[in-house]
Design an enzyme around this catalytic site. Structure first.
Site, PDB file in Angstrom:
ATOM      1  N   GLU A 104       0.830  -0.923   0.137  1.00  0.00           N
ATOM      2  CA  GLU A 104       0.372  -0.309  -0.589  1.00  0.00           C
ATOM      3  C   GLU A 104       0.795   0.954  -0.163  1.00  0.00           C
ATOM      4  O   GLU A 104       1.823   1.266   0.521  1.00  0.00           O
ATOM      5  CB  GLU A 104      -1.105   0.147   1.381  1.00  0.00           C
ATOM      6  CG  GLU A 104      -1.939  -0.317   0.991  1.00  0.00           C
ATOM      7  CD  GLU A 104      -2.724  -1.442   2.832  1.00  0.00           C
ATOM      8  OE1 GLU A 104      -2.287   0.074   3.106  1.00  0.00           O
ATOM      9  OE2 GLU A 104      -3.904  -1.490   2.649  1.00  0.00           O
ATOM     10  N   HIS A 116       1.355   0.742  15.163  1.00  0.00           N
ATOM     11  CA  HIS A 116       0.442   0.012  15.502  1.00  0.00           C
ATOM     12  C   HIS A 116      -0.950  -0.632  16.292  1.00  0.00           C
ATOM     13  O   HIS A 116      -1.279  -1.187  15.790  1.00  0.00           O
ATOM     14  CB  HIS A 116       0.249  -0.988  13.919  1.00  0.00           C
ATOM     15  CG  HIS A 116       1.229  -0.474  12.840  1.00  0.00           C
ATOM     16  ND1 HIS A 116       1.047   0.910  12.375  1.00  0.00           N
ATOM     17  CD2 HIS A 116       2.149  -0.745  11.929  1.00  0.00           C
ATOM     18  CE1 HIS A 116       2.082   0.813  11.112  1.00  0.00           C
ATOM     19  NE2 HIS A 116       3.197  -0.254  11.301  1.00  0.00           N
ATOM     20  N   ASN A 163     -13.819  -5.120  10.811  1.00  0.00           N
ATOM     21  CA  ASN A 163     -13.744  -5.891  11.431  1.00  0.00           C
ATOM     22  C   ASN A 163     -14.609  -6.124  11.563  1.00  0.00           C
ATOM     23  O   ASN A 163     -16.107  -5.620  12.018  1.00  0.00           O
ATOM     24  CB  ASN A 163     -13.487  -4.954  12.809  1.00  0.00           C
ATOM     25  CG  ASN A 163     -11.278  -4.420  13.180  1.00  0.00           C
ATOM     26  OD1 ASN A 163     -10.357  -5.205  11.475  1.00  0.00           O
ATOM     27  ND2 ASN A 163     -11.319  -3.629  12.978  1.00  0.00           N
ATOM     28  N   ARG A 215     -16.685  -7.507  14.545  1.00  0.00           N
ATOM     29  CA  ARG A 215     -17.194  -7.669  15.476  1.00  0.00           C
ATOM     30  C   ARG A 215     -16.827  -6.546  16.193  1.00  0.00           C
ATOM     31  O   ARG A 215     -17.014  -5.334  15.387  1.00  0.00           O
ATOM     32  CB  ARG A 215     -16.104  -8.545  16.361  1.00  0.00           C
ATOM     33  CG  ARG A 215     -14.617  -7.990  15.959  1.00  0.00           C
ATOM     34  CD  ARG A 215     -13.412  -8.029  16.671  1.00  0.00           C
ATOM     35  NE  ARG A 215     -11.939  -7.700  16.092  1.00  0.00           N
ATOM     36  CZ  ARG A 215     -11.568  -6.897  16.666  1.00  0.00           C
ATOM     37  NH1 ARG A 215     -12.056  -5.865  17.776  1.00  0.00           N
ATOM     38  NH2 ARG A 215     -10.231  -5.556  15.255  1.00  0.00           N
TER      39      ARG A 215
HETATM   40  P1  ADP Z   1      -4.168  -4.856  11.710  1.00  0.00           P
HETATM   41  O1  ADP Z   1      -5.110  -6.012  11.118  1.00  0.00           O
HETATM   42  O2  ADP Z   1      -2.963  -4.610  12.459  1.00  0.00           O
HETATM   43  O3  ADP Z   1      -5.230  -3.214  12.606  1.00  0.00           O
HETATM   44  P2  ADP Z   1      -4.737  -2.091   9.725  1.00  0.00           P
HETATM   45  O4  ADP Z   1      -4.382  -2.246   8.114  1.00  0.00           O
HETATM   46  O5  ADP Z   1      -5.834  -2.055  10.612  1.00  0.00           O
HETATM   47  O6  ADP Z   1      -3.503  -3.737  10.248  1.00  0.00           O
HETATM   48  O7  ADP Z   1      -3.810  -1.345  10.047  1.00  0.00           O
HETATM   49  C1  ADP Z   1      -2.945  -0.655  11.452  1.00  0.00           C
HETATM   50  C2  ADP Z   1      -2.493   0.653  11.677  1.00  0.00           C
HETATM   51  O8  ADP Z   1      -1.604   0.636  10.671  1.00  0.00           O
HETATM   52  C3  ADP Z   1      -3.377   1.484  11.191  1.00  0.00           C
HETATM   53  O9  ADP Z   1      -4.552   1.085  11.911  1.00  0.00           O
HETATM   54  C4  ADP Z   1      -2.616   2.420  10.624  1.00  0.00           C
HETATM   55  O10 ADP Z   1      -2.319   3.321  11.922  1.00  0.00           O
HETATM   56  C5  ADP Z   1      -1.077   1.808   9.986  1.00  0.00           C
HETATM   57  N1  ADP Z   1      -1.959   2.222   8.647  1.00  0.00           N
HETATM   58  C6  ADP Z   1      -2.316   1.027   7.782  1.00  0.00           C
HETATM   59  N2  ADP Z   1      -2.236   1.145   6.836  1.00  0.00           N
HETATM   60  C7  ADP Z   1      -1.240   2.882   6.427  1.00  0.00           C
HETATM   61  C8  ADP Z   1      -1.075   3.089   5.229  1.00  0.00           C
HETATM   62  N3  ADP Z   1      -1.481   2.793   4.071  1.00  0.00           N
HETATM   63  N4  ADP Z   1      -0.341   4.540   5.237  1.00  0.00           N
HETATM   64  C9  ADP Z   1      -0.636   5.083   6.976  1.00  0.00           C
HETATM   65  N5  ADP Z   1      -0.727   4.029   7.996  1.00  0.00           N
HETATM   66  C10 ADP Z   1      -1.258   2.750   7.424  1.00  0.00           C
HETATM   67  P1  ADP Z   2      -7.402  -4.464  15.724  1.00  0.00           P
HETATM   68  O1  ADP Z   2      -7.949  -5.478  15.117  1.00  0.00           O
HETATM   69  O2  ADP Z   2      -8.133  -2.817  14.386  1.00  0.00           O
HETATM   70  O3  ADP Z   2      -6.172  -3.817  16.201  1.00  0.00           O
HETATM   71  P2  ADP Z   2      -8.762  -3.559  18.510  1.00  0.00           P
HETATM   72  O4  ADP Z   2      -8.196  -2.568  18.893  1.00  0.00           O
HETATM   73  O5  ADP Z   2     -10.505  -3.715  19.139  1.00  0.00           O
HETATM   74  O6  ADP Z   2      -8.324  -3.481  16.987  1.00  0.00           O
HETATM   75  O7  ADP Z   2      -8.317  -4.832  19.126  1.00  0.00           O
HETATM   76  C1  ADP Z   2      -8.863  -6.262  19.217  1.00  0.00           C
HETATM   77  C2  ADP Z   2      -7.329  -7.317  18.835  1.00  0.00           C
HETATM   78  O8  ADP Z   2      -6.872  -7.094  20.161  1.00  0.00           O
HETATM   79  C3  ADP Z   2      -8.484  -8.662  19.066  1.00  0.00           C
HETATM   80  O9  ADP Z   2      -8.761  -8.629  17.835  1.00  0.00           O
HETATM   81  C4  ADP Z   2      -7.918  -9.721  19.535  1.00  0.00           C
HETATM   82  O10 ADP Z   2      -6.307 -10.008  18.835  1.00  0.00           O
HETATM   83  C5  ADP Z   2      -6.590  -8.589  21.037  1.00  0.00           C
HETATM   84  N1  ADP Z   2      -7.684  -8.669  22.050  1.00  0.00           N
HETATM   85  C6  ADP Z   2      -7.134  -7.578  23.122  1.00  0.00           C
HETATM   86  N2  ADP Z   2      -7.462  -7.713  24.255  1.00  0.00           N
HETATM   87  C7  ADP Z   2      -8.223  -8.383  23.893  1.00  0.00           C
HETATM   88  C8  ADP Z   2      -8.776 -10.269  25.076  1.00  0.00           C
HETATM   89  N3  ADP Z   2      -9.119  -9.389  26.326  1.00  0.00           N
HETATM   90  N4  ADP Z   2      -9.189 -10.859  25.300  1.00  0.00           N
HETATM   91  C9  ADP Z   2      -9.308 -11.036  23.446  1.00  0.00           C
HETATM   92  N5  ADP Z   2      -8.226 -10.680  22.193  1.00  0.00           N
HETATM   93  C10 ADP Z   2      -7.670  -9.724  22.866  1.00  0.00           C
HETATM   94 MG    MG Z   3      -7.012  -2.432  11.720  1.00  0.00          MG
END
Ligand code: ADP
Ligand code: ADP
Ligand code: MG
Length: 671
Positions: free
Chosen positions: A202, A237, A297, A299
């Site tokens: 990306e 992240h 996400n 959920r």
């Molecule tokens: P995850 O499944 O690990 O949550 P995400 O695709 O949601 O992965 O990305 C997690 C974080 O990485 C985002 O919240 C953002 O801070 C950063 N990020 C993701 N994609 C980009 C991008 N194209 N440019 C800049 N930062 C990014």
């Molecule tokens: P993202 O998936 O974009 O990082 P969240 O900040 O909502 O968004 O992250 C939630 C993720 O963190 C869950 O999918 C899991 O992998 C992990 N996690 C954090 N706390 C817990 C918990 N108490 N039980 C299970 N999983 C958890």
């Molecule tokens: Mg994410």
């Protein structure tokens, strides 16, 4: 349509408790599941029934779909709520739940499938007219093709494992020279953590803001959005503080984002709670053409309480109603934003050691007056109670502190105040870091982006030192001289210079703070009044207990109240937003443990053994990689502390280890 009578909650910690509170409100009975480590956990106590599902590692308990479904059938539960994490986004689990004749409280397996892989999700969104981050998400995976695509996109680029999550499997590449190594690392991480090495590339957005939209769908084709959350305050992240709404969000951009999120949900006939994550370019204000779909996400999200606060809704209740077949009880036109809400995630982690996850028994846990799992100016959601242990098996989150106010300034003040007045002892926490963030000038002005924390990390993690008053109290405590009960001795508070015993008794105290030995001489002047001498001068201090864990002190005419907890050889002192841990010197024990552990490989943090690179009998040099430990979603290579021969390896891959565990014994090289 009838709501459920009884449901099973396939999760633990705060989210399991959170779900049970809404169930209680609706008269739904709850079944908890628990592992060995959680036998006495809060979520087990809160449930109407609880079923043991296995050993402590998640693979043997909270990820064991068969056990969980059997528990639901055995207790006559009608539905399963997955919470977040664990099995919540696993389409095979959804199918198995439905096959067993139960309702999965969440979207269909098909919808989860559609959003499960970032590349397919992006293709789908693109065809639904949702803007996606420019980049490559094709089938070719050879380094050469991908490097060419990266050139086309233009550096910097972000490589992402398509199956990744929680910030894992992601690599930022600044220039072509580093592309190949980064790609290999992302592919390796994708394979190791998610069983899938395939990556996408990306464009890396400048001054990125993470803004996500909460959506809700039902089984009748309705979808609404419940406005946005700004989750730009991230470390590696991972979200640290989230707020709703997003600072400086123009109405036109909010509408455009909301519409895009609703489109995204409709494209997959989405039912239940979901979050559509966007990355926005924050370099010159938010723009209608300046945000792109990142992932969905499927959920309930960790940070859902901030959206509950500004909408006045109970999202778990909505999830339950929708899963039971009811239509959404709200229309888009009826929804409005009320005030501002912010959430901070309180973790057991050692900020000074690079945010290593921490473990330990929570000896003391006290929050300011708050609601729990329900709306309020201060809401604290926690799955931990005092005396519970933060084990290495699960996420080390202690609590979510959520504030709500009429506007951002008030909410922010409430956050600082709530964090300052939260006292946690027994394990190190990120409380000071969160407090520092809550008063950060850029954050206060709403000028947020995902690099804010990294940019100012030094300023945000300054280690405060205890002042002379704190040291004096610790010295008095170490000698067993702290008054145990309130004397209600009025003379204490106005008569420092009065009567003195003719022979003042003095004792020497040795306390340890952060490996530093501190010497003081304590003299008892009168009941509850002390003189504490340091090299630099002396302090006269009067001490009175006002409750079990709070004292009032008087130093040079000024009064202040502090909280403290003494436990065996340790004193925890809470002063303003600081937690200081003092230890009585136990010279013998220290020497023994130093001899025992010196020169061997010790776990610097709790985690699981990912890889063992050494074999017994092997000669190694200082700095050689011996093991890889996985902790807090990251890999940490552990190196030989000195030259030697590997005499014993005490763990196998996959084993969980606690902080300080002896991992590998090294013997000196014989020559
Ligand atoms: P995850 O499944 O690990 O949550 P995400 O695709 O949601 O992965 O990305 C997690 C974080 O990485 C985002 O919240 C953002 O801070 C950063 N990020 C993701 N994609 C980009 C991008 N194209 N440019 C800049 N930062 C990014
Ligand atoms: P993202 O998936 O974009 O990082 P969240 O900040 O909502 O968004 O992250 C939630 C993720 O963190 C869950 O999918 C899991 O992998 C992990 N996690 C954090 N706390 C817990 C918990 N108490 N039980 C299970 N999983 C958890
Ligand atoms: Mg994410």
């Amino acid at each position: 349509m009838n709501l459920f009578n009884k449901i099973l909650i396939a999760n633990r910690g705060e989210i399991a408790c959170r779900i049970m509170v809404s169930c209680k409100k609706l008269g739904i009975s709850t079944v908890a599941v628990f592992s060995d480590a959680d036998a006495n956990a809060k979520h087990v106590k809160l449930a109407d029934e609880a079923i043991h599902i296995g050993a402590s590692p998640v693979s043997e308990s909270y990820l064991n779909a068969d056990r969980i479904i059997s528990a639901a059938l055995a207790t006559n539960a009608q539905a399963i709520h997955p919470g977040y994490g664990f099995l919540s986004e696993n389409p095979d689990f959804v199918r198995a739940v439905e096959k067993a004749g139960l309702v999965f409280i969440g979207p269909s397996a098909k919808a989860i499938d559609a959003m499960g892989l970032k590349d397919a999700a992006k293709d789908l969104m693109k065809s639904a007219g949702v803007p996606v981050v420019p980049g490559y998400h094709g089938a070719a995976q050879d380094a050469e093709t991908l490097a060419k695509e990266a050139d086309k996109i233009g550096y910097p680029v972000l490589i992402k494992a398509r199956a990744g999550g929680g910030g894992k499997g992601m690599r930022l590449v600044e220039s072509p020279a580093n592309f190949k190594d980064s790609l290999e690392a992302a592919q390796r991480e994708g394979q190791a953590s998610f069983g899938d090495p395939i990556c996408l590339i990306e464009k890396y957005i400048a001054k990125p803001r993470h803004i996500e939209v909460q959506i809700f769908g039902d089984n009748h084709g309705n979808v609404v959005h419940l406005f946005e959350r700004d989750c730009s305050l991230q470390r590696r992240h991972q979200k640290v503080i989230e707020e709703a709404p997003a600072p400086d969000m123009p109405d036109s951009v909010r509408d455009a984002m909301g519409k895009a999120a609703v489109e995204a949900a409709k494209a997959i006939a989405y039912s239940g709670a979901g979050t559509v994550e966007f990355i926005a370019d924050g370099s010159s204000g938010l723009k209608e053409d300046g945000f792109w779909f990142m992932e969905m996400n499927t959920r309930l999200q960790v940070e859902h309480p901030v959206s509950e606060a500004i909408t006045g809704l109970d999202f778990v209740e909505l999830q339950l109603r929708v899963a039971a077949g009811e239509p959404l009880p709200i229309k888009q036109s009826e929804l409005a934003i009320n005030g501002w809400a912010i959430e901070a995630r309180v973790y057991a982690e050692d900020v000074a050691k690079g945010f290593l996850p921490a473990t330990g028994v929570i000896e003391y846990l006290s929050f300011p007056k708050a609601t729990e799992f329900e709306h309020g100016a201060l809401r604290v959601d926690s799955g931990i109670e005092q005396a519970d242990e933060i084990s290495p098996f699960y996420d080390p989150m202690i609590a979510k502190v959520i504030v709500h106010g009429p506007n951002r300034a008030v909410a922010l003040n409430r956050l600082t105040s709530a964090l300052t007045n939260t006292c946690i002892a027994g394990s190190v926490t990120n409380l000071n870091f969160l407090t520092a963030l809550s008063t950060h000038a850029g954050f206060a002005s709403g000028d947020v982006d995902t690099h804010l924390i990294a940019r100012d990390i030094d300023e945000l993690t300054v280690v405060q030192k205890p002042d002379e008053t704190a040291l004096a109290i610790a010295a008095i405590w170490s000698l067993g001289l702290l008054p145990k009960h309130s004397k209600h001795d009025k003379t204490l508070w106005h008569d420092f210079t009065g009567w003195r015993h003719w022979s003042v008794s003095s004792q020497n105290s040795i306390i340890v703070f952060n490996d530093e030995t501190i010497n003081r001489t304590v003299s008892v002047l009168s009941a509850n009044v002390f003189k504490v001498d340091a090299e630099a001068g002396s302090t006269e201090i009067g001490i009175d207990f006002i409750s079990e864990a709070a004292i009032k002190v008087r130093v040079e005419g000024a009064y202040k109240t502090l909280q403290l907890v003494g436990k065996d050889l340790t004193l925890y002192l809470f002063e303003n937003d600081q937690t200081f841990t003092f230890r009585k010197k136990d010279a013998m024990a220290e020497q023994n443990s130093a001899q025992e552990l010196g020169g061997n490989l010790i776990a610097p943090m709790p985690g699981s053994v990912m890889e063992i690179s050494a074999v017994v009998g092997q000669s190694v040099s200082a700095g050689d990689k011996l093991m890889v430990l996985e902790a807090m979603k990251m890999e940490h290579a552990l190196q030989a502390p000195r030259d030697g021969v590997v005499a014993e390896i005490l763990f196998n891959t996959g084993d969980q280890v606690i902080d300080g565990a002896l991992l590998l014994r090294l013997e000196p090289v014989n020559d």
